[in-house]
Design an enzyme around this catalytic site. Structure first.
Site, mmCIF file in Angstrom:
data_model
loop_
_atom_site.group_PDB
_atom_site.id
_atom_site.type_symbol
_atom_site.label_atom_id
_atom_site.label_comp_id
_atom_site.label_asym_id
_atom_site.label_seq_id
_atom_site.Cartn_x
_atom_site.Cartn_y
_atom_site.Cartn_z
ATOM 1 N N ASP A 90 0.853 -1.186 0.000
ATOM 2 C CA ASP A 90 0.000 0.000 0.000
ATOM 3 C C ASP A 90 0.892 1.241 0.000
ATOM 4 O OD1 ASP A 90 0.983 0.237 2.562
ATOM 5 O OD2 ASP A 90 -0.906 -0.211 3.548
ATOM 6 N N CYS A 301 -12.290 -28.435 7.227
ATOM 7 C CA CYS A 301 -11.064 -27.653 7.014
ATOM 8 C C CYS A 301 -9.840 -28.562 7.048
ATOM 9 C CB CYS A 301 -10.946 -26.558 8.078
ATOM 10 S SG CYS A 301 -9.516 -25.477 7.845
ATOM 11 N N CYS A 303 -6.661 -27.339 7.477
ATOM 12 C CA CYS A 303 -5.507 -26.664 8.085
ATOM 13 C C CYS A 303 -4.907 -27.530 9.195
ATOM 14 C CB CYS A 303 -5.908 -25.289 8.625
ATOM 15 S SG CYS A 303 -6.791 -25.319 10.206
ATOM 16 N N CYS A 306 -7.052 -27.804 12.443
ATOM 17 C CA CYS A 306 -8.249 -28.650 12.344
ATOM 18 C C CYS A 306 -7.893 -30.121 12.170
ATOM 19 C CB CYS A 306 -9.129 -28.176 11.186
ATOM 20 S SG CYS A 306 -9.972 -26.599 11.520
ATOM 21 N N HIS A 332 -5.723 -21.089 11.026
ATOM 22 C CA HIS A 332 -7.036 -21.571 10.607
ATOM 23 C C HIS A 332 -7.847 -20.478 9.919
ATOM 24 C CE1 HIS A 332 -11.091 -23.156 10.563
ATOM 25 N NE2 HIS A 332 -11.465 -22.032 11.162
#
Length: 395
Positions: A90, A301, A303, A306, A332
């Site tokens: 940015d 999920c 990840c 999980c 997660h």
């Protein structure tokens, strides 16, 4: 070096590819925020493993610490951070806005006090581009003035006109061909001022366009008509970036309206406070309910958290103040947002986006859709009725 091509479109929602010097990404996509040159608590390899495609770096913070010269000595952000993929930086405009009484804006640029030591810093369009060129991101942003909310119409008008003059200075100063500079459309929540900003900005024909000046305090009911108005008037053959927006419902509504790129600190900040993102809303691991729950956060999920931990264990880590808790919840939450856009890319390609989005929203909101969310889906559905699902040969 930079190529953007839409491959599928369903209503206003679309799937595209954006080629950059550090790799090709598929949109729509969510970009994790690496403010200080790192996504808090997450390693570069973990970012790659969960499906991150492009990371956002912060010009304001990296300029002050460690300084762009040190980053440049590493070959830019990929070498400095060890994340090998594309970066977006940015311009520093939003951070300058957030400084409030610590900054003074004039035609030349902004003079502000460093939040680190109080020293005076002069940030101009030329200086912003100089820093971003040293940081070496693939996509860089024009230096803009981001008005707060609420702000007087006259102030927003003067601000957006100044932002256009600053854009021209940014383009004049920019010297690197391997960086794509995106212009930023301002105008607050006012359609006529958004149109004025578009009229003044689009002739510069930059490689992409960002939608700025939103998610700064206004309600979603106020924000999304501005998003709808702006995206409908941006070029179809350029990427559209909704700056600083990244709640799950924002991704669905924004993608419905044709947004391609998002970023936000929300998933990692939420994780640090003990919350996990799910299709049923936020799961509060500070509460009593998860303390004996042997299920993962999300059974769908993939990840690490999980696949290995129960809600009960993660709730224990949160209560105990263990560092693993914010790391796993942040991991997660980022994976959840990446999976969310992956699902949307799939249903867009199949021509099933509107039905999927309505079903997702009914579950996420627990019943009736908020008016602003339903309106975003309705606008996309209306467009679908006009053009249907378009394949690559029709783009």
């Amino acid at each position: 070096m930079f190529e953007f091509k839409v491959h599928h479109q369903d209503g206003r929602a679309r799937v595209a590819r954006l080629a950059t010097p550090h790799g090709t990404v598929t949109t729509p996509m969510f970009m994790p925020v690496g403010t200080q040159g790192t996504v808090k608590g997450i390693s570069p390899q973990e970012l790659l493993d969960i499906g991150s495609q492009m990371i956002l770096g912060n010009t304001y913070h990296l300029m002050l610490r460690p300084g762009e010269e040190l980053v440049a000595a590493h070959g830019g952000l990929p070498g400095f951070t060890a994340y090998p993929g594309p970066f977006l930086t940015d311009s520093g405009g939003f951070q300058v806005m957030s400084l409030g009484h610590l900054r003074k804006i004039n035609e030349e640029g902004v003079i502000f006090k460093s939040h680190l030591d109080g020293s005076l810093v002069d940030l101009t369009p030329e200086r912003s581009i100089e820093v971003q060129q040293a940081l070496g991101a693939d996509v860089i942003m024009a230096f803009d003035e981001c008005p707060p909310f609420p702000a007087e119409r006259d102030y927003i008008t003067r601000s957006l006109e100044r932002t256009v003059r600053w854009l021209e200075r940014c383009l004049t100063f920019k010297s690197r061909d391997d960086q794509a500079l995106f212009a930023i459309v301002q105008g607050g929540i006012h359609p006529d001022l958004r149109q004025l900003s578009l009229d003044l900005t689009l002739p510069f024909n930059t490689p992409g366009f960002a939608i700025g000046g939103l998610a700064v305090g206004e309600s979603k009911a106020e924000m999304y008509p501005a998003v709808e108005f702006t995206t409908a008037r941006l070029p179809e053959d350029k990427p559209r970036y909704l700056m600083g927006v990244g709640h799950p419902e924002d991704l669905v509504a924004g993608i419905a309206l044709g947004v391609d790129m998002f970023d936000c600190v929300y998933p990692t900040r939420t994780g640090r406070f003990g919350y996990a993102l799910t299709d049923d809303g936020r799961l509060n691991l500070n509460s009593s309910a998860p303390r004996r729950d042997l299920r993962p956060i999300d059974e769908d999920c993939d990840c690490y958290a999980c696949r290995h931990y129960t809600r009960a264990y993660l709730a224990h880590l949160v209560r105990a103040g263990e560092l693993l808790a914010p790391r796993m919840l942040s991991l997660h939450n980022l994976r959840y947002l990446h999976r969310l856009v992956e699902r949307m890319r799939s249903v867009i390609a199949a021509g099933e986006f509107i039905g999927w989005a309505r079903s997702w929203g009914a579950r996420y909101f627990g019943g009736e859709l908020p008016q602003w969310f339903a309106a975003a889906l309705g606008a996309s559905a209306a467009q679908r009725g006009l053009v249907g699902t378009r394949s690559p040969q029709h783009m």
